[in-house]
Design a protein around this motif. Structure first.
Motif, PDB file in Angstrom:
ATOM      1  N   VAL A 174       0.838  -1.198   0.000  1.00  0.00           N
ATOM      2  CA  VAL A 174       0.000   0.000   0.000  1.00  0.00           C
ATOM      3  C   VAL A 174       0.875   1.250   0.000  1.00  0.00           C
ATOM      4  O   VAL A 174       0.638   2.200  -0.764  1.00  0.00           O
ATOM      5  CB  VAL A 174      -0.938   0.004   1.230  1.00  0.00           C
ATOM      6  CG1 VAL A 174      -1.632   1.359   1.370  1.00  0.00           C
ATOM      7  CG2 VAL A 174      -1.970  -1.105   1.107  1.00  0.00           C
ATOM      8  N   ALA A 175       1.913   1.264   0.841  1.00  0.00           N
ATOM      9  CA  ALA A 175       2.811   2.421   0.910  1.00  0.00           C
ATOM     10  C   ALA A 175       3.505   2.657  -0.422  1.00  0.00           C
ATOM     11  O   ALA A 175       3.615   3.801  -0.900  1.00  0.00           O
ATOM     12  CB  ALA A 175       3.835   2.213   2.024  1.00  0.00           C
ATOM     13  N   GLN A 176       3.955   1.583  -1.064  1.00  0.00           N
ATOM     14  CA  GLN A 176       4.629   1.714  -2.356  1.00  0.00           C
ATOM     15  C   GLN A 176       3.673   2.235  -3.425  1.00  0.00           C
ATOM     16  O   GLN A 176       4.057   3.062  -4.267  1.00  0.00           O
ATOM     17  CB  GLN A 176       5.215   0.362  -2.773  1.00  0.00           C
ATOM     18  CG  GLN A 176       6.375  -0.100  -1.900  1.00  0.00           C
ATOM     19  CD  GLN A 176       6.810  -1.520  -2.223  1.00  0.00           C
ATOM     20  OE1 GLN A 176       6.363  -2.123  -3.195  1.00  0.00           O
ATOM     21  NE2 GLN A 176       7.706  -2.063  -1.391  1.00  0.00           N
ATOM     22  N   GLN A 209       3.192   5.970  -2.878  1.00  0.00           N
ATOM     23  CA  GLN A 209       4.362   6.734  -3.296  1.00  0.00           C
ATOM     24  C   GLN A 209       4.479   6.784  -4.817  1.00  0.00           C
ATOM     25  O   GLN A 209       4.863   7.810  -5.384  1.00  0.00           O
ATOM     26  CB  GLN A 209       5.631   6.121  -2.685  1.00  0.00           C
ATOM     27  CG  GLN A 209       5.754   6.375  -1.190  1.00  0.00           C
ATOM     28  CD  GLN A 209       7.000   5.762  -0.605  1.00  0.00           C
ATOM     29  OE1 GLN A 209       7.320   4.600  -0.889  1.00  0.00           O
ATOM     30  NE2 GLN A 209       7.711   6.515   0.221  1.00  0.00           N
ATOM     31  N   LYS A 210       4.133   5.698  -5.477  1.00  0.00           N
ATOM     32  CA  LYS A 210       4.208   5.649  -6.923  1.00  0.00           C
ATOM     33  C   LYS A 210       3.213   6.593  -7.577  1.00  0.00           C
ATOM     34  O   LYS A 210       3.519   7.258  -8.572  1.00  0.00           O
ATOM     35  CB  LYS A 210       3.955   4.217  -7.410  1.00  0.00           C
ATOM     36  CG  LYS A 210       3.996   4.075  -8.919  1.00  0.00           C
ATOM     37  CD  LYS A 210       3.746   2.622  -9.337  1.00  0.00           C
ATOM     38  CE  LYS A 210       3.753   2.474 -10.865  1.00  0.00           C
ATOM     39  NZ  LYS A 210       3.493   1.077 -11.280  1.00  0.00           N
ATOM     40  N   ASN A 211       2.001   6.671  -7.004  1.00  0.00           N
ATOM     41  CA  ASN A 211       0.947   7.463  -7.621  1.00  0.00           C
ATOM     42  C   ASN A 211       0.947   8.923  -7.192  1.00  0.00           C
ATOM     43  O   ASN A 211       0.580   9.802  -7.977  1.00  0.00           O
ATOM     44  CB  ASN A 211      -0.419   6.832  -7.301  1.00  0.00           C
ATOM     45  CG  ASN A 211      -0.681   5.570  -8.084  1.00  0.00           C
ATOM     46  OD1 ASN A 211      -1.074   5.590  -9.236  1.00  0.00           O
ATOM     47  ND2 ASN A 211      -0.425   4.413  -7.450  1.00  0.00           N
ATOM     48  N   TRP A 212       1.356   9.179  -5.934  1.00  0.00           N
ATOM     49  CA  TRP A 212       1.239  10.563  -5.413  1.00  0.00           C
ATOM     50  C   TRP A 212       2.564  11.141  -4.912  1.00  0.00           C
ATOM     51  O   TRP A 212       2.629  12.321  -4.566  1.00  0.00           O
ATOM     52  CB  TRP A 212       0.189  10.610  -4.307  1.00  0.00           C
ATOM     53  CG  TRP A 212      -1.194  10.391  -4.844  1.00  0.00           C
ATOM     54  CD1 TRP A 212      -1.947  11.256  -5.578  1.00  0.00           C
ATOM     55  CD2 TRP A 212      -1.981   9.216  -4.698  1.00  0.00           C
ATOM     56  NE1 TRP A 212      -3.153  10.692  -5.913  1.00  0.00           N
ATOM     57  CE2 TRP A 212      -3.212   9.437  -5.367  1.00  0.00           C
ATOM     58  CE3 TRP A 212      -1.780   7.992  -4.052  1.00  0.00           C
ATOM     59  CZ2 TRP A 212      -4.219   8.492  -5.439  1.00  0.00           C
ATOM     60  CZ3 TRP A 212      -2.794   7.040  -4.116  1.00  0.00           C
ATOM     61  CH2 TRP A 212      -3.996   7.303  -4.798  1.00  0.00           C
ATOM     62  N   GLY A 213       3.620  10.314  -4.866  1.00  0.00           N
ATOM     63  CA  GLY A 213       4.909  10.819  -4.436  1.00  0.00           C
ATOM     64  C   GLY A 213       4.923  11.166  -2.961  1.00  0.00           C
ATOM     65  O   GLY A 213       4.000  10.886  -2.199  1.00  0.00           O
ATOM     66  N   GLY A 214       6.048  11.783  -2.534  1.00  0.00           N
ATOM     67  CA  GLY A 214       6.169  12.196  -1.148  1.00  0.00           C
ATOM     68  C   GLY A 214       6.729  11.115  -0.262  1.00  0.00           C
ATOM     69  O   GLY A 214       6.889   9.941  -0.659  1.00  0.00           O
ATOM     70  N   ASN A 215       7.028  11.479   0.966  1.00  0.00           N
ATOM     71  CA  ASN A 215       7.554  10.552   1.961  1.00  0.00           C
ATOM     72  C   ASN A 215       6.436  10.085   2.868  1.00  0.00           C
ATOM     73  O   ASN A 215       5.642  10.885   3.348  1.00  0.00           O
ATOM     74  CB  ASN A 215       8.646  11.217   2.802  1.00  0.00           C
ATOM     75  CG  ASN A 215       9.845  11.615   1.959  1.00  0.00           C
ATOM     76  OD1 ASN A 215      10.274  10.845   1.095  1.00  0.00           O
ATOM     77  ND2 ASN A 215      10.386  12.795   2.217  1.00  0.00           N
ATOM     78  N   LEU A 216       6.361   8.780   3.131  1.00  0.00           N
ATOM     79  CA  LEU A 216       5.336   8.212   4.000  1.00  0.00           C
ATOM     80  C   LEU A 216       5.967   7.808   5.319  1.00  0.00           C
ATOM     81  O   LEU A 216       7.103   7.384   5.373  1.00  0.00           O
ATOM     82  CB  LEU A 216       4.668   7.014   3.344  1.00  0.00           C
ATOM     83  CG  LEU A 216       3.859   7.312   2.076  1.00  0.00           C
ATOM     84  CD1 LEU A 216       3.351   6.002   1.462  1.00  0.00           C
ATOM     85  CD2 LEU A 216       2.688   8.195   2.409  1.00  0.00           C
TER      86      LEU A 216
END
Length: 236
Positions: free
Chosen positions: A224-226, A229-236
């Motif tokens: 889910v985290a990946q 990040q792939k679709n919306w970028g940014g740091n989680l």
């Protein structure tokens, strides 16, 4: 017998005139001073002092209501009187043993931004016939339903047999999140001890019959985290 007595009481109190400025609120089957009705009542209290606002709550609900709002027990005769004489009802749930007069209005705010789970209309065989009849009755009684999207409006039509007007104007409890500026966001993150340069995902599954472990153990958190990040970028 109980339903008949309550219905007779509504008919009796229905002899009293409707007060045009009286609004009665309830949330989640009288168990919560919150939700969409709370946001609406807070706004009304802040912006217009000419309404008589009444909240119906269960006796065990611990809540400090602001000055200007009257609290009524959900197990009292006063509840029936105020419902029978209010001009507007604001609810977030289906209810039992309540009858609305012709010149009264019910605003059904619901209690979910987008109801992703199956509702009564999607799986009627799962519920008792009496519950299905009550949900249908409440939906037909509502003068307005609130919705925040085409998807939510469609689900309300199919899931709870909503036939009346749908006000697709957003969800009051989520308006603050949508309209929040950076300063407000930073204040909240600071109170929670979170970094303001990261993006956060809130996962809050609905647990039924103590089945939380099934939800928590099967979700692919890394996946889910990946994907985020792939679709919306940014740091989680």
């Amino acid at each position: 017998m109980k339903n008949k007595i309550i219905h007779l009481l509504y008919l009796f109190f229905g002899l009293f005139p409707i007060k045009k400025n009286r609004v009665v609120f309830s949330s989640f089957d009288y168990s919560l001073y919150g939700g969409n009705p709370r946001v609406i009542s807070d706004y009304m209290l802040e912006n217009n002092k000419n309404y008589e606002m009444v909240w119906v709550l269960n006796n065990d609900v611990e809540a400090k209501l602001p000055s200007g709002i009257k609290r009524i027990s959900s197990h009292s005769l006063k509840k029936i009187y105020y419902y029978a004489t209010a001009k507007v009802w604001v609810d977030s749930h289906h209810f039992y043993n309540r009858w609305k007069r012709k010149r009264q209005f019910l605003i059904q705010t619901w209690h979910a931004a987008v109801p992703l789970k199956k509702l009564e209309g999607n799986c009627p065989d799962y519920f008792s016939p009496s519950h299905i009849r009550q949900v249908y009755h409440c939906s037909q009684m509502a003068d307005y339903h609130l919705s925040n999207s085409d998807m939510a409006s469609r689900i309300l039509r199919e899931g709870v047999w909503c036939q009346g007007p749908i006000l697709q104007v957003g969800m009051p409890v989520n308006d603050m999140l949508v309209n929040m500026d950076k300063k407000q966001r930073d204040i909240i993150l600071q109170k929670l001890g979170l970094d303001n340069d990261k993006k956060y995902i809130l996962y809050a599954p609905t647990c039924r019959q103590n089945a939380c472990d099934d939800h928590l153990n099967t979700l692919d958190y890394d996946g889910v985290a990946q994907a985020f990040q792939k679709n919306w970028g940014g740091n989680l």
